[in-house]
Design a protein around this motif. Structure first.
Motif, PDB file in Angstrom:
ATOM      1  N   UNK A   1      10.481  17.397  -6.977  1.00 39.72           N
ATOM      2  CA  UNK A   1       9.174  16.781  -7.073  1.00 39.72           C
ATOM      3  C   UNK A   1       8.159  17.486  -6.197  1.00 39.72           C
ATOM      4  N   UNK A   2       6.934  17.044  -6.287  1.00 35.06           N
ATOM      5  CA  UNK A   2       5.833  17.595  -5.511  1.00 35.06           C
ATOM      6  C   UNK A   2       5.278  16.513  -4.599  1.00 35.06           C
ATOM      7  N   UNK A   3       4.694  16.903  -3.454  1.00 38.41           N
ATOM      8  CA  UNK A   3       4.130  15.894  -2.546  1.00 38.41           C
ATOM      9  C   UNK A   3       2.929  15.195  -3.170  1.00 38.41           C
ATOM     10  N   UNK A   4       2.832  13.905  -2.934  1.00 39.91           N
ATOM     11  CA  UNK A   4       1.704  13.105  -3.429  1.00 39.91           C
ATOM     12  C   UNK A   4       0.875  12.686  -2.221  1.00 39.91           C
ATOM     13  N   UNK A   5      -0.408  13.016  -2.254  1.00 37.60           N
ATOM     14  CA  UNK A   5      -1.309  12.685  -1.150  1.00 37.60           C
ATOM     15  C   UNK A   5      -2.389  11.744  -1.659  1.00 37.60           C
ATOM     16  N   UNK A   6      -2.844  10.856  -0.766  1.00 35.94           N
ATOM     17  CA  UNK A   6      -3.784   9.807  -1.155  1.00 35.94           C
ATOM     18  C   UNK A   6      -5.124   9.994  -0.452  1.00 35.94           C
ATOM     19  N   UNK A   7      -6.161   9.617  -1.143  1.00 35.20           N
ATOM     20  CA  UNK A   7      -7.497   9.521  -0.555  1.00 35.20           C
ATOM     21  C   UNK A   7      -8.024   8.144  -0.949  1.00 35.20           C
ATOM     22  N   UNK A   8      -7.889   7.192  -0.048  1.00 34.52           N
ATOM     23  CA  UNK A   8      -8.131   5.782  -0.392  1.00 34.52           C
ATOM     24  C   UNK A   8      -9.534   5.353  -0.001  1.00 34.52           C
ATOM     25  N   UNK A   9     -10.189   4.655  -0.914  1.00 33.32           N
ATOM     26  CA  UNK A   9     -11.493   4.058  -0.641  1.00 33.32           C
ATOM     27  C   UNK A   9     -11.285   2.564  -0.435  1.00 33.32           C
ATOM     28  N   UNK A  10     -11.213   2.093   0.818  1.00 30.19           N
ATOM     29  CA  UNK A  10     -10.853   0.694   1.068  1.00 30.19           C
ATOM     30  C   UNK A  10     -11.959  -0.280   0.670  1.00 30.19           C
ATOM     31  N   UNK A  11     -11.550  -1.489   0.344  1.00 31.09           N
ATOM     32  CA  UNK A  11     -12.500  -2.545   0.024  1.00 31.09           C
ATOM     33  C   UNK A  11     -13.098  -3.138   1.298  1.00 31.09           C
ATOM     34  N   UNK A  12     -14.270  -3.722   1.162  1.00 29.22           N
ATOM     35  CA  UNK A  12     -14.897  -4.424   2.287  1.00 29.22           C
ATOM     36  C   UNK A  12     -14.443  -5.876   2.368  1.00 29.22           C
ATOM     37  N   UNK A  13     -13.695  -6.335   1.367  1.00 28.39           N
ATOM     38  CA  UNK A  13     -13.268  -7.730   1.303  1.00 28.39           C
ATOM     39  C   UNK A  13     -12.065  -7.953   2.206  1.00 28.39           C
ATOM     40  N   UNK A  14     -12.162  -8.979   3.048  1.00 26.81           N
ATOM     41  CA  UNK A  14     -11.039  -9.337   3.919  1.00 26.81           C
ATOM     42  C   UNK A  14     -10.058 -10.255   3.204  1.00 26.81           C
ATOM     43  N   UNK A  15     -10.486 -10.880   2.114  1.00 28.44           N
ATOM     44  CA  UNK A  15      -9.627 -11.743   1.299  1.00 28.44           C
ATOM     45  C   UNK A  15     -10.254 -11.851  -0.079  1.00 28.44           C
ATOM     46  N   UNK A  16      -9.531 -12.474  -1.005  1.00 20.69           N
ATOM     47  CA  UNK A  16     -10.061 -12.631  -2.364  1.00 20.69           C
ATOM     48  C   UNK A  16     -11.268 -13.563  -2.399  1.00 20.69           C
ATOM     49  N   UNK A  17     -11.440 -14.392  -1.375  1.00 25.79           N
ATOM     50  CA  UNK A  17     -12.564 -15.329  -1.322  1.00 25.79           C
ATOM     51  C   UNK A  17     -13.748 -14.778  -0.529  1.00 25.79           C
ATOM     52  N   UNK A  18     -13.663 -13.532  -0.047  1.00 30.07           N
ATOM     53  CA  UNK A  18     -14.718 -12.951   0.776  1.00 30.07           C
ATOM     54  C   UNK A  18     -15.888 -12.502  -0.118  1.00 30.07           C
ATOM     55  N   UNK A  19     -16.856 -13.377  -0.281  1.00 31.83           N
ATOM     56  CA  UNK A  19     -17.987 -13.091  -1.176  1.00 31.83           C
ATOM     57  C   UNK A  19     -18.847 -11.967  -0.629  1.00 31.83           C
ATOM     58  N   UNK A  20     -19.099 -11.975   0.679  1.00 30.22           N
ATOM     59  CA  UNK A  20     -19.948 -10.943   1.268  1.00 30.22           C
ATOM     60  C   UNK A  20     -19.282  -9.567   1.160  1.00 30.22           C
ATOM     61  N   UNK A  21     -17.955  -9.526   1.317  1.00 26.68           N
ATOM     62  CA  UNK A  21     -17.245  -8.267   1.137  1.00 26.68           C
ATOM     63  C   UNK A  21     -17.358  -7.768  -0.294  1.00 26.68           C
TER      64      UNK A  21
END
Length: 279
Positions: A1-21
């Protein structure tokens, strides 16, 4: 196999109910849709440039983008050279932007996968137009029948709709970039791993059976000895102890009765002696 590398764009939401996030994520995607270069775009540019440098001039980078990731890839292309883009294959799933091979963006290969009920088709006119036209003669779009029927869940990269396309791309990568020996490495590894696990299970079962075979006579001898001890020692000893306790109890009771009798006799004699002395 080949190495898999990630470039993650994280969410601003702290939870599913975080409206402001959620509003923050929506604002970020909206400004990027208008062409604004954000820190996330610059981070992806750095990631892709490093990946191209790592594989060398003859190497190939397979870049997988999902949803907003496709939009970030489109913006990142403005900071990549034609030579760098030529070494990158872009595979987008439910992209917030449709990617194309042009003179300005000479990607090594581009394919945009969309579930036909993907909600992002509403904000990506080129993809929606390709779907309406039947995308005849356009190999840069591939539309998939939804496996679930829920637009949100079918948009999930690891859901059954896009996971099937991921599997297709995995097989294509093996057939295109790996020789027979390389393609056999993973199945062989999995086979050996399964064989090792099965051998351990069988060995454990054999050891357990041997222990039970050895332990059975010992266990039988133990219970036979236990029965003999109960019959010849423990029960007679217990009966003797009970009998001895009863004898001791009776002796104590007799001694108490004797003491009470003597005390009463002495008291009568004293009364009789006092009576005589008065006379």
């Amino acid at each position: 196999g080949k190495p898999v590398e990630y470039c993650h764009n994280p969410t601003s939401m702290s939870s599913e109910e975080d409206f402001m996030g959620y509003v923050g994520d929506l604002t970020q995607a909206g400004t990027q849709k208008l062409g604004r270069i954000t820190g996330e775009v610059n981070e992806l540019v750095k990631h892709l440039k490093e990946a191209v440098a790592k594989v060398g001039k003859k190497g190939r980078v397979i870049h997988i983008a999902h949803s907003q990731g496709a939009l970030l890839t489109s913006l990142a292309s403005r900071q990549l050279t034609p030579l760098e883009m030529n070494q990158i294959e872009v595979i987008a799933f439910g992209g917030a932007a449709a990617l194309k091979r042009t003179s300005l963006t000479p990607w090594g290969r581009v394919v945009n996968y969309y579930s036909i009920n993907d909600p992002l088709l509403l904000v990506v006119p080129p993809a929606a137009s390709a779907l309406r036209s039947g995308f005849v003669g356009d190999d840069e779009f591939c539309f998939l029948a939804p496996r679930i029927g829920d637009p949100i869940r079918d948009h999930n990269l690891l859901g059954p709709t896009y996971a099937q396309a991921l599997a297709w791309e995995g097989r294509r990568f093996q057939q295109t970039y790996q020789n027979v020996l390389q393609r056999m490495q993973r199945p062989l590894y999995l086979f050996l791993l399964a064989l090792y696990h099965a051998t351990l299970v069988r060995l454990g079962q054999a050891i357990l059976a041997a222990i039970q075979l050895i332990a059975a006579p010992i266990q039988a001898a133990y219970w036979a000895l236990h029965a003999q001890l109960m019959k010849l020692v423990i029960r007679p000893l217990a009966s003797f102890i009970v009998l001895l306790a009863r004898i001791i109890q009776e002796m104590i009771q007799k001694a108490r009765n004797r003491e009470q009798y003597q005390s009463a006799k002495i008291a009568l004699e004293m009364v009789e002696s006092n009576r005589r002395s008065r006379k």
